[in-house]
Each structure stands twice: as structure tokens, then as C-alpha cells.
Design a protein around this motif. Structure first.
Motif, PDB file in Angstrom:
ATOM      1  N   THR A  52     -25.204  -0.027  44.422  1.00 57.90           N
ATOM      2  CA  THR A  52     -25.682  -1.410  44.501  1.00 57.90           C
ATOM      3  C   THR A  52     -25.305  -2.002  45.789  1.00 57.90           C
ATOM      4  OG1 THR A  52     -25.554  -1.769  42.100  1.00 57.90           O
ATOM      5  CG2 THR A  52     -25.656  -3.720  43.392  1.00 57.90           C
ATOM      6  N   ALA A  53     -23.926  -1.751  46.179  1.00 53.65           N
ATOM      7  CA  ALA A  53     -23.639  -2.591  47.648  1.00 53.65           C
ATOM      8  C   ALA A  53     -24.294  -1.843  48.649  1.00 53.65           C
ATOM      9  CB  ALA A  53     -22.028  -2.375  47.692  1.00 53.65           C
ATOM     10  N   ALA A  54     -24.603  -0.356  48.627  1.00 52.89           N
ATOM     11  CA  ALA A  54     -25.451   0.396  49.538  1.00 52.89           C
ATOM     12  C   ALA A  54     -26.716  -0.017  49.879  1.00 52.89           C
ATOM     13  CB  ALA A  54     -25.293   1.783  49.253  1.00 52.89           C
ATOM     14  N   VAL A  55     -27.386  -0.391  48.747  1.00 57.68           N
ATOM     15  CA  VAL A  55     -28.691  -0.892  48.811  1.00 57.68           C
ATOM     16  C   VAL A  55     -28.990  -2.193  49.478  1.00 57.68           C
ATOM     17  CG1 VAL A  55     -30.711  -1.472  47.357  1.00 57.68           C
ATOM     18  CG2 VAL A  55     -29.626   0.707  46.664  1.00 57.68           C
ATOM     19  N   LYS A  56     -27.624  -3.228  49.051  1.00 62.05           N
ATOM     20  CA  LYS A  56     -27.737  -4.300  49.609  1.00 62.05           C
ATOM     21  C   LYS A  56     -27.624  -4.433  51.207  1.00 62.05           C
ATOM     22  CE  LYS A  56     -25.572  -8.923  48.903  1.00 62.05           C
ATOM     23  NZ  LYS A  56     -24.947  -9.086  50.349  1.00 62.05           N
ATOM     24  N   ALA A  57     -26.476  -3.495  51.551  1.00 62.21           N
ATOM     25  CA  ALA A  57     -25.947  -3.298  53.052  1.00 62.21           C
ATOM     26  C   ALA A  57     -27.202  -2.912  53.836  1.00 62.21           C
ATOM     27  CB  ALA A  57     -24.755  -2.580  53.224  1.00 62.21           C
ATOM     28  N   ALA A  58     -27.845  -1.699  53.108  1.00 64.28           N
ATOM     29  CA  ALA A  58     -29.263  -1.369  53.865  1.00 64.28           C
ATOM     30  C   ALA A  58     -30.174  -2.390  54.150  1.00 64.28           C
ATOM     31  CB  ALA A  58     -29.685  -0.072  53.254  1.00 64.28           C
ATOM     32  N   ARG A  59     -30.336  -3.206  53.342  1.00 66.11           N
ATOM     33  CA  ARG A  59     -31.434  -3.997  53.393  1.00 66.11           C
ATOM     34  C   ARG A  59     -31.022  -5.142  54.654  1.00 66.11           C
ATOM     35  NH1 ARG A  59     -31.615  -5.869  48.434  1.00 66.11           N
ATOM     36  NH2 ARG A  59     -32.990  -4.371  47.765  1.00 66.11           N
ATOM     37  N   GLU A  79     -30.707   8.362  43.736  1.00 69.44           N
ATOM     38  CA  GLU A  79     -31.287   6.899  43.356  1.00 69.44           C
ATOM     39  C   GLU A  79     -30.967   6.064  44.351  1.00 69.44           C
ATOM     40  OE1 GLU A  79     -33.233   3.876  41.209  1.00 69.44           O
ATOM     41  OE2 GLU A  79     -33.159   6.043  41.104  1.00 69.44           O
ATOM     42  N   VAL A  80     -29.883   6.017  45.082  1.00 67.03           N
ATOM     43  CA  VAL A  80     -29.389   5.005  46.263  1.00 67.03           C
ATOM     44  C   VAL A  80     -30.591   5.432  47.372  1.00 67.03           C
ATOM     45  CG1 VAL A  80     -28.053   4.508  47.969  1.00 67.03           C
ATOM     46  CG2 VAL A  80     -27.146   4.993  45.788  1.00 67.03           C
ATOM     47  N   MET A  81     -30.658   6.780  47.629  1.00 73.22           N
ATOM     48  CA  MET A  81     -31.627   7.101  48.583  1.00 73.22           C
ATOM     49  C   MET A  81     -33.086   6.488  48.261  1.00 73.22           C
ATOM     50  SD  MET A  81     -32.806  10.729  50.421  1.00 73.22           S
ATOM     51  CE  MET A  81     -33.252  11.316  48.974  1.00 73.22           C
ATOM     52  N   ARG A  82     -33.392   6.685  46.973  1.00 73.69           N
ATOM     53  CA  ARG A  82     -34.990   6.432  46.630  1.00 73.69           C
ATOM     54  C   ARG A  82     -35.074   4.976  46.850  1.00 73.69           C
ATOM     55  NH1 ARG A  82     -37.617   3.910  42.600  1.00 73.69           N
ATOM     56  NH2 ARG A  82     -35.852   3.349  41.603  1.00 73.69           N
ATOM     57  N   ARG A  83     -34.120   4.153  46.264  1.00 74.83           N
ATOM     58  CA  ARG A  83     -34.178   2.490  46.348  1.00 74.83           C
ATOM     59  C   ARG A  83     -34.261   2.111  48.059  1.00 74.83           C
ATOM     60  NH1 ARG A  83     -30.775  -0.163  41.645  1.00 74.83           N
ATOM     61  NH2 ARG A  83     -31.217   1.308  39.861  1.00 74.83           N
ATOM     62  N   ILE A  84     -33.419   2.671  48.697  1.00 73.36           N
ATOM     63  CA  ILE A  84     -33.538   2.358  50.141  1.00 73.36           C
ATOM     64  C   ILE A  84     -34.620   2.670  50.982  1.00 73.36           C
ATOM     65  CG2 ILE A  84     -32.458   2.750  52.297  1.00 73.36           C
ATOM     66  CD1 ILE A  84     -29.782   2.878  51.017  1.00 73.36           C
ATOM     67  N   ARG A  85     -35.112   3.861  50.711  1.00 70.90           N
ATOM     68  CA  ARG A  85     -36.209   4.464  51.424  1.00 70.90           C
ATOM     69  C   ARG A  85     -37.584   3.843  50.626  1.00 70.90           C
ATOM     70  NH1 ARG A  85     -35.460  10.931  52.629  1.00 70.90           N
ATOM     71  NH2 ARG A  85     -34.105  10.515  54.376  1.00 70.90           N
ATOM     72  N   ILE A 106     -29.080  21.229  47.062  1.00 72.90           N
ATOM     73  CA  ILE A 106     -30.473  21.532  47.055  1.00 72.90           C
ATOM     74  C   ILE A 106     -31.415  20.570  46.405  1.00 72.90           C
ATOM     75  CG2 ILE A 106     -32.319  23.164  45.877  1.00 72.90           C
ATOM     76  CD1 ILE A 106     -30.354  24.482  48.163  1.00 72.90           C
ATOM     77  N   GLY A 107     -30.636  19.757  45.415  1.00 72.74           N
ATOM     78  CA  GLY A 107     -31.388  18.580  44.807  1.00 72.74           C
ATOM     79  C   GLY A 107     -31.520  17.422  45.668  1.00 72.74           C
ATOM     80  N   GLY A 108     -30.533  17.237  46.686  1.00 71.81           N
ATOM     81  CA  GLY A 108     -30.570  16.139  47.724  1.00 71.81           C
ATOM     82  C   GLY A 108     -31.736  16.462  48.880  1.00 71.81           C
ATOM     83  N   LEU A 109     -31.693  17.655  49.110  1.00 72.96           N
ATOM     84  CA  LEU A 109     -32.711  18.373  50.122  1.00 72.96           C
ATOM     85  C   LEU A 109     -34.136  18.141  49.698  1.00 72.96           C
ATOM     86  CD1 LEU A 109     -30.811  21.094  52.004  1.00 72.96           C
ATOM     87  CD2 LEU A 109     -31.125  19.089  52.904  1.00 72.96           C
ATOM     88  N   THR A 110     -34.289  18.587  48.458  1.00 73.02           N
ATOM     89  CA  THR A 110     -35.531  18.459  47.822  1.00 73.02           C
ATOM     90  C   THR A 110     -36.105  17.183  47.470  1.00 73.02           C
ATOM     91  OG1 THR A 110     -34.934  20.682  46.439  1.00 73.02           O
ATOM     92  CG2 THR A 110     -36.932  19.340  45.745  1.00 73.02           C
TER      93      THR A 110
END
Length: 244
Positions: A52-59, A79-85, A106-110
Motif C-alpha cells: 500500500t505504501a509503495a503504490v502511494k509513494a510511486a504515485r 500486485e504492487v507492480m500491477r497497480r503501479i504500472r 520466473i513469475g516476476g519476469l513473466t
């Protein structure tokens, strides 16, 4: 930590202001160490200990790159990456993963991550990979004045614009660097090992399937509904040729 050679020259944003990095991990001691190393590079660092804090900070900060732990207390790094992107589609992401969690890597790269580092890691390794990723995404002196042209495919190394037949194509930082390498070597068969060394700048620990993954991403953007330009040479590697 000592910086040497041109590859270690200071990186800045295109407008000359400091690089902005977001470091996300619930281990405070780790983010403090990462922050120290990044500030030594002259970068501005923001930290977060939860998704939650990461998404807010990225914004709020619009970072140029994100170092993101895969496991966080509220929701995972994917999920953090999905929300930020959803708001900043092109921001490069390096995942921090557990040493033996191959499925996380592998999941992260995919899912679209650009790189990963396994814990425990050296600060020098993280900085080196961040620098390589930032150069690929267009930071600082990494730009050149040349435009690459192969058939009806063009790549502008200054603006990072890519077009085929006049139609603009949106690429991630890693996809762009992979295509640039292919276009700098038209009609030349490039092995997976060569591509790993040039595009990812290190031995990918035997995970050569990351090359197949990103070649498939490029094909979906470059060759879809068109005569193919990217070809697989079985047992040898990949080659880019003008269509027709």
C-alpha cells in the motif's frame, strides 16, 4: 564502494535532475542499506515497507526505477507492480526474491518485471543491475544520435520511439534493448548466451528461457499481423531480417 570506468559515470534523468528510485521491503535494515548505496550514486531514494505504501509513494514520486521485494505484509510484489504500472506502464522493476524461490523469479519476469536479485545479495550487485536497467530505459548519457532501420522497422535511440510501417510500437525498457541489439545485428544469428550477456549484462544463472520469453513479447508487438522479421534458428539462436 568504488566507481570506475565510463559505465560507472553518474547517471541522471534526461533533464539533468537526480535519478529517482523507490525501494520496497519490509526489512527496514535492508532498505536503509539500499538507500545508502543509491544515495552514494547521487540518486534520490524513497522507501516503503508495504504494498500500500509503495503504490502511494510511486504515485507521489514517479520513480525512474523500483527495487521491489516479492513478499510484503499486505500483498505481494506482483500486485504492487500491477497497480503501479496501471498509472506508470513503463517504470522498470527489479524484484528481490528468496534464494530458492525459482517460481518467484520466473513469475516476476513473466508478469513483466525487468530483472531480479536473490537474497542475500551484495549492494554492488543491486546498483550494477539498476544502472544497467536505467541505461536501457534512457537515463543520462546512454542515449545516442542514431536511428536504426531494418526494412520497414525503425528505432530511434534518442527518443526510444519504435515504428513499423509508420505505426508506433510501445516497448518496455528491456524489450527496447533486446530489439536494439537485434537491429544492430541484422541478418546475424545471435545465440541466447550472446543476448543474455548483451541485454541483461550478466549470466542469468542458466535461466536462458528468459530470452525465449522476451522474444515472444517482441514478436507479439513487432510481427503481429505482419510478415515476420524475427526468426528462430533452431539450435543456434535468433535473427532479425527485413520482411519479404
Amino acid at each position: 564502494m568504488v566507481r570506475t570506468d565510463a559505465a560507472s559515470a553518474p547517471l541522471t534523468r534526461p533533464d539533468g535532475t537526480p535519478i529517482r528510485v523507490l525501494a520496497v521491503d519490509d526489512e527496514t535494515s535492508l532498505t536503509e542499506l539500499l538507500s545508502m548505496a543509491m544515495r552514494y550514486e547521487g540518486w534520490q531514494v524513497t522507501t516503503a515497507a508495504s504494498g500500500t505504501a509503495a503504490v502511494k509513494a510511486a504515485r507521489e514520486t514517479r520513480p525512474d526505477a523500483i527495487v521491489l521485494d516479492m513478499m510484503l505484509p499486505d500483498f505481494d510484489g506482483l500486485e504492487v507492480m500491477r497497480r503501479i504500472r496501471a498509472e506508470d506502464p513503463d517504470v522498470p522493476v527489479i524484484f528481490l526474491t528468496a534464494k530458492d524461490a525459482v517460481e518467484d523469479r520466473i513469475g516476476g519476469l513473466t508478469a513483466g518485471g525487468d530483472d531480479y536479485v536473490t537474497k542475500p545479495f551484495s549492494l554492488e550487485e543491486v546498483i550494477a543491475r539498476l544502472r544497467a536497467l536505467l541505461r536501457r530505459s534512457g537515463a543520462a548519457f546512454a542515449k545516442s544520435d542514431s536511428t536504426l532501420v531494418v526494412g520497414d522497422l525503425t528505432l530511434d535511440e534518442d527518443s526510444h520511439e519504435v515504428t513499423r510501417g509508420g505505426t508506433e510500437i510501445q516497448l518496455t525498457a528491456t524489450e527496447f534493448e533486446l530489439l536494439r541489439y537485434l537491429m544492430r545485428n541484422p541478418r546475424r544469428v545471435l545465440s541466447k548466451a550472446q543476448i543474455l550477456d548483451r541485454v541483461w549484462n550478466y549470466d542469468f544463472g542458466g535461466q536462458a528461457n528468459v530470452v525465449e520469453l522476451y522474444i515472444s513479447y517482441l514478436r507479439k508487438k513487432i510481427d503481429v499481423d505482419r510478415a515476420p522479421m524475427i526468426h528462430t534458428m533452431r539450435g543456434a539462436g535468433y535473427v532479425l531480417r527485413p520482411a519479404g
